[in-house]
Design a protein around this motif. Structure first.
Motif, short mmCIF file in Angstrom:
data_model
loop_
_atom_site.label_atom_id
_atom_site.label_comp_id
_atom_site.label_asym_id
_atom_site.label_seq_id
_atom_site.Cartn_x
_atom_site.Cartn_y
_atom_site.Cartn_z
N SER A 152 40.72 40.91 45.37
CA SER A 152 41.81 40.13 44.92
C SER A 152 41.45 38.75 44.30
CB SER A 152 43.03 40.11 45.82
OG SER A 152 42.32 39.17 46.90
N ALA A 153 41.95 38.01 43.80
CA ALA A 153 41.88 36.57 43.08
C ALA A 153 41.82 35.67 44.54
CB ALA A 153 42.68 36.25 42.08
N ARG A 293 41.29 46.01 30.68
CA ARG A 293 41.54 44.56 30.22
C ARG A 293 41.49 43.78 31.75
NH1 ARG A 293 44.19 42.05 26.29
NH2 ARG A 293 44.85 43.88 25.45
N HIS A 294 40.97 42.39 31.62
CA HIS A 294 41.03 41.66 32.97
C HIS A 294 42.38 41.36 33.26
CE1 HIS A 294 37.22 40.99 31.31
NE2 HIS A 294 36.89 40.12 32.19
N PRO A 295 42.78 41.71 34.70
CA PRO A 295 43.86 41.24 35.28
C PRO A 295 43.57 39.68 35.37
CG PRO A 295 43.05 43.10 36.49
CD PRO A 295 41.95 42.70 35.38
N PHE A 296 44.87 38.86 35.58
CA PHE A 296 44.77 37.52 35.53
C PHE A 296 45.55 36.95 36.75
CE2 PHE A 296 42.03 37.21 32.05
CZ PHE A 296 41.51 35.91 31.66
N SER A 297 45.41 35.80 37.33
CA SER A 297 46.23 35.31 38.12
C SER A 297 46.36 34.00 37.89
CB SER A 297 45.91 35.57 39.53
OG SER A 297 46.82 34.85 40.43
N ASN A 298 47.38 33.44 37.15
CA ASN A 298 47.55 31.97 36.38
C ASN A 298 48.70 31.16 37.10
OD1 ASN A 298 45.63 33.23 34.99
ND2 ASN A 298 47.09 33.54 33.08
N ALA A 299 48.37 29.77 36.91
CA ALA A 299 49.91 29.13 37.34
C ALA A 299 49.48 27.87 36.47
CB ALA A 299 49.08 28.39 38.73
N PHE A 300 50.73 27.15 36.40
CA PHE A 300 50.94 25.92 35.63
C PHE A 300 51.89 24.91 36.42
CE2 PHE A 300 54.37 29.02 34.38
CZ PHE A 300 55.45 28.10 34.50
N ASP A 301 51.59 23.88 35.89
CA ASP A 301 52.81 22.40 36.01
C ASP A 301 53.17 21.79 34.95
OD1 ASP A 301 52.56 22.64 39.29
OD2 ASP A 301 50.38 22.20 38.70
N VAL A 302 54.41 21.52 34.54
CA VAL A 302 54.67 20.85 32.94
C VAL A 302 55.53 19.93 33.23
CG1 VAL A 302 55.57 21.53 30.97
CG2 VAL A 302 54.16 23.19 32.02
N GLY A 319 40.52 34.70 35.59
CA GLY A 319 40.30 35.86 35.16
C GLY A 319 39.51 37.12 36.48
N ILE A 320 40.12 37.87 36.76
CA ILE A 320 39.68 38.62 37.53
C ILE A 320 38.66 39.64 36.88
CG2 ILE A 320 39.93 40.78 39.48
CD1 ILE A 320 42.81 39.40 39.67
N CYS A 321 37.32 39.49 37.24
CA CYS A 321 36.18 39.87 36.42
C CYS A 321 35.63 41.24 36.38
CB CYS A 321 35.21 38.84 35.97
SG CYS A 321 35.86 37.51 35.12
N GLY A 322 35.69 41.51 38.08
CA GLY A 322 35.11 42.88 38.24
C GLY A 322 33.75 42.18 38.76
N HIS A 323 32.67 43.32 39.15
CA HIS A 323 31.67 42.84 39.85
C HIS A 323 30.36 42.01 39.06
CE1 HIS A 323 28.47 45.78 37.83
NE2 HIS A 323 29.80 46.45 37.79
N SER A 324 30.61 42.04 37.40
CA SER A 324 29.54 41.26 36.67
C SER A 324 30.08 40.63 35.74
CB SER A 324 28.58 42.58 36.27
OG SER A 324 29.42 43.09 35.19
N PRO A 325 29.36 39.85 34.93
CA PRO A 325 29.99 38.94 33.86
C PRO A 325 30.22 39.77 32.75
CG PRO A 325 27.65 38.12 34.67
CD PRO A 325 27.85 39.52 35.43
N ASP A 326 29.61 40.73 32.06
CA ASP A 326 29.86 41.57 31.00
C ASP A 326 30.33 40.76 29.87
OD1 ASP A 326 30.32 44.38 29.88
OD2 ASP A 326 32.32 43.29 29.44
N LEU A 327 31.34 40.42 29.45
CA LEU A 327 31.96 39.71 28.45
C LEU A 327 33.09 38.50 29.19
CD1 LEU A 327 32.35 42.31 25.40
CD2 LEU A 327 30.67 40.50 25.98
N SER A 328 32.99 38.43 30.42
CA SER A 328 34.15 37.63 30.87
C SER A 328 34.14 36.24 30.52
CB SER A 328 33.93 38.11 32.39
OG SER A 328 34.31 39.19 32.98
N HIS A 353 38.75 30.23 35.48
CA HIS A 353 37.63 30.36 36.58
C HIS A 353 37.33 32.00 36.21
CE1 HIS A 353 38.49 26.87 38.98
NE2 HIS A 353 39.81 27.18 39.03
N ARG A 354 36.31 32.44 36.57
CA ARG A 354 35.62 33.70 36.24
C ARG A 354 35.43 34.27 37.67
NH1 ARG A 354 35.79 30.08 32.47
NH2 ARG A 354 35.23 30.56 30.34
N LEU A 355 36.38 34.99 38.43
CA LEU A 355 36.23 35.50 39.79
C LEU A 355 35.63 37.00 39.56
CD1 LEU A 355 39.89 34.74 40.65
CD2 LEU A 355 37.91 33.27 40.76
#
Length: 804
Positions: A152-153, A293-302, A319-328, A353-355
């Motif tokens: 998980s992220a 497709r990369h799952p993402f876990s995002n947050a914001f303040d506005v 970005g939840i990238c999996g085990h390697s960089p690939d194109l992340s 972040h590239r997790l």
């Protein structure tokens, strides 16, 4: 649907002159897909349809049964003893490079001493039949000293697990504004991944040739990369490897980098045994071993003012990238580039972040991270609207890039030629937004169970590879002595109509009928060092390269014709039109001039090249121009939700989309409709699930739901905007592959709008994606805990807002 049907009224025949006397098949006209008839008849050849050489053998792969750990032993004796088995290989049998990471290292061809995700390929089997190979692959014994998997992220952040360093850009001082602003909102959103679900799975055929040469037939969006990696794995020079790709049964990014592994394994086995080898993954295995497709876990303040106008934004994308960089690295960059969508975010701070997690390495997918960033902009607009009590469309319009807000993105690129204000106004009128908003509000007040939602959202999507060196293309054009033309280019046909448009471009340049043009399969021995067909740039890049080759040939032919007439100085006045070559009152048929040019020893073959101009992004400073231009779109969706079950329907969709001066309106409209439905699937039904062991359990069509025909909106109106590209793209058209995917965000916003009606639009619901009926029902139940007891007169408020 009427507009789509009308747009598909193609010319009666691509082999006849049109009613104007001009050859058919020219640009800016609707032409059927060049393979359409063969595809309908079943005679269009894909890799699995290629006639196999005598003695072809078949490969399968053996997979890990845990998500993380060190390999302590591999026992393949039962595999080797299995009926029909010819050969078995592990990573130790690779003569050359063992790592096939496309940009950064981290992707071993087969597991190399450790397991990185559940289902990782550990060994490959070669047998006399597909069945024998797959049965034998099940018999391998792999012993692993297991370790705790990161899934998980939150766990990735806790362990500081990243595949690549984080990146940041922004403008001004958002922290100070956020600290002192009177109006602020915060939010977080988990965004699910998506299985590519191409109709044709991953497949490669490797055919060994003399002197260590290898021919590869593969379903890949990037033949040149397959060529390079096969050569490196076999430890031979690139010129000893030829990759051929005629057509794919879908790719969507899933075959940009991740088709190479199966080609390399097939080539390794073919090289060792000097026999042709085919490797085709069954769907179940394909879903386990290829990235999503990369799952993402995002947050914001506005921070924003009382009218909902943004003053400052702070955003974190994970970005939840999996085990390697690939194109992340590039995918998370593009997500960051698109968190603004079409809005000026004020002072800004954007970090990405590239997790690293113990999952299959996630990869390119239509939009390439853009959708996972863009949805955050729409989440912000909805959050501000509910907080401020303003209709979401007004909030969106007040924050569009422009003189009253700003024209510079958080990464420092000026937004020029912005079409969104006029396109939103056009759709607002044509789809009757304010009347339907009023009707929806009245319906919801009088309907205790079913609630309706309405949303109008824009798209601003940057066109170019964010890696500058990829923005180049080559082409090769041959004219034969009968006047027929063969075109080869570096792009790949995956059903999107690229070859059709390329044929139209060549026909248009020479002023001849489309039937005189043959676009051949993509081959690395014809056009070298090609970029992948991705980033919506296939026609932009390859179309320009083909046009440049045609211009070179036209100059030669014009000089030949002018010389033939004794008017050498008038060569620049020669034109190519209606199947003839014309100079003043003199004209000659195109085939006759080709014959004459041949006898005059004029070269009738040439290459073309194109590089995208104006690109300059400095990643160290986080500023520049990563995109040649922006493509725009607006969509309006209406939904109905059953508040007792969470089930819903998408009732109506209205779209106006910007493709510049369309090369082929029928194909472009088809791309828009298909992209929208695929985007709708990403946001609603396509739910990737891994269990606590890290195993993918949404692993087949019974457990993973893509949109079906019944999910198509009952009313689905698509219109092309029809304004030519201000930049010098091919005939001033615009890319159409990826941008319309994000039009489907309007469906997600409409679902939230319907749920928000339970609080009389005072509360913005938390609705992570995909917004399955279960998640919708949970959001409904949560909303009902905070039901407003004294609703305002919404219709009066909306009328007041629209007047303002």
């Amino acid at each position: 649907m009427r507009k789509l049907i009308d747009s598909l009224s193609l010319e009666q025949s691509s082999h006849a002159l049109s009613s104007t006397g001009q050859p058919s098949g020219r640009v800016h006209t609707s032409q059927k897909h060049e393979s359409a008839i063969r595809q309908v008849q079943g005679s269009a050849n894909y890799v699995d349809d290629i006639t196999e050489p005598q003695g072809t053998l078949y490969a399968a792969i053996g997979l890990s049964q845990c998500a993380r750990g060190k390999i302590t032993a591999i026992d393949l004796s039962a595999v080797r003893a299995s009926e029909g088995v010819i050969d078995v290989v592990t990573i130790d049998d690779v003569p050359g490079h063992k790592d096939i990471g496309p940009v950064f290292k981290g992707d071993p061809l087969l597991a190399n001493g450790e397991i990185k995700f559940y289902g990782q390929p550990v060994f490959a089997v070669l047998a006399t039949s597909v069945f024998a190979a797959r049965q034998a692959a099940l018999k391998g014994q792999v012993t692993v000293d297991g370790e705790t998997a990161i899934l998980s992220a939150q766990e990735a952040h806790q362990h500081s697990a990243f595949v690549r360093p984080s990146h940041r850009f922004g403008q001004g001082n958002p922290d100070t504004i956020l600290q002192h602003a009177e109006n602020t909102v915060s939010g977080a959103l988990d965004i699910g991944g998506q299985e590519h679900m191409y109709l044709e799975g991953q497949v490669s055929l490797a055919v060994p040739c003399e002197e260590n040469r290898m021919n590869i037939y593969t379903s890949s969006q990037h033949p040149s990369e397959v060529q390079k990696l096969v050569a490196e794995v076999l430890d031979v020079r690139l010129h000893h490897v030829m990759v051929d790709m005629r057509r794919m049964g879908g790719g969507f990014g899933g075959k940009e980098t991740q088709a190479a592994q199966w080609a390399c394994i097939a080539a390794l086995l073919a090289h060792r045994n000097q026999r042709a080898v085919k490797l085709r993954l069954p769907r179940f295995v394909d879903m386990h071993v290829t990235g999503k497709r990369h799952p993402f876990s995002n947050a914001f303040d506005v921070a924003f003012d009382d009218k909902g106008k943004i003053m400052a934004t702070r955003m974190e994308v994970n970005g939840i990238c999996g085990h390697s960089p690939d194109l992340s690295d590039a995918i998370v960059d593009r997500a960051m580039f698109h968190v603004d969508n079409g809005y000026f975010l004020g002072d800004s701070d954007i970090v990405g972040h590239r997790l690293q997690t113990n999952m299959v390495s996630h990869t390119a997918y239509r939009g390439f991270g853009g959708p996972q960033g863009m949805i955050m902009a729409e989440a912000i607009m909805d959050k501000i609207a509910r907080h401020a009590g303003i209709d979401p469309l007004l909030v969106r319009k007040r924050n569009l890039y422009g003189a009253s807000t700003g024209t510079k993105t958080p990464y420092g690129m000026e937004v020029e030629h912005n079409l969104l204000p006029e396109m939103i106004d056009a759709l607002e009128r044509k789809a009757n937004y304010w009347q339907r908003r009023e009707d929806t509000a009245k319906f919801n007040r009088n309907s205790p169970i079913v609630k309706k939602g309405l949303a109008l959202t824009p798209v601003k999507f940057g066109i170019s590879f964010t890696a500058k060196h990829l923005n180049q293309a080559g082409a090769l054009v041959h004219i034969y002595t009968d006047g027929s033309i063969q075109v080869n280019h570096g792009g790949t046909e995956m059903g999107q109509g690229l070859h059709t448009k390329i044929g139209q471009i060549a026909a248009n340049e020479f002023g001849i009928d489309l039937s005189m043009i043959e676009v051949t399969s993509t081959r690395t021995d014809k056009v070298p060092n090609t970029s992948p067909t991705a980033a919506s740039s296939g026609t932009d890049l390859n179309g320009k390269a083909v046009q440049n080759a045609c211009i070179t040939l036209k100059k030669r032919l014009a000089a030949c014709f002018a010389k033939k007439l004794g008017q050498d100085e008038s060569a620049e006045q020669v034109t190519f039109e209606n199947g003839h070559v014309v100079l003043g009152d003199e004209k000659i048929t195109f085939p006759d001039l080709i014959q004459a040019a041949y006898f005059e020893r004029v070269s009738l073959s040439t290459s073309g090249f194109y590089q995208t101009p104006k690109l300059a992004y400095n990643r160290d400073t986080g500023e520049g121009r990563p995109f040649f231009y922006f493509a725009y779109g607006v969509s309006m969706s209406e939904v109905s939700i059953d508040t007792l079950t969470g089930e819903y329907t998408v009732d109506r969709v209205d779209i106006i989309h910007d493709v510049g001066n369309s090369l082929n309106p029928a194909i472009d409209i088809g791309q828009i409709e298909g992209a929208f439905i695929q985007g709708m699937g990403w946001l609603t039904t396509e739910d990737l699930k891994w269990n606590e062991s890290g195993k993918l359990i949404s692993e087949n069509m019974a457990t993973y739901k893509i949109p079906a025909i019944g999910d198509t909106p009952a009313v689905f109106n698509v219109e092309l905007y029809g304004k030519e590209n201000a930049e010098d793209s091919i005939y001033h058209s615009k890319a159409v592959g990826e941008p319309p995917f994000m039009l489907a965000i309007s469906v997600w916003c409409a679902l939230k709008d319907a749920i928000a009606s339970l609080s009389y639009y005072a509360i913005d619901p938390q609705l992570d994606t995909p917004a399955t009926p279960e998640r919708v029902l949970n959001a409904i139940n949560e909303m009902q805990k905070h039901a407003v007891t004294s609703p305002t007169d919404l219709v009066a408020e909306l009328n007041k807002s629209s007047e303002a």
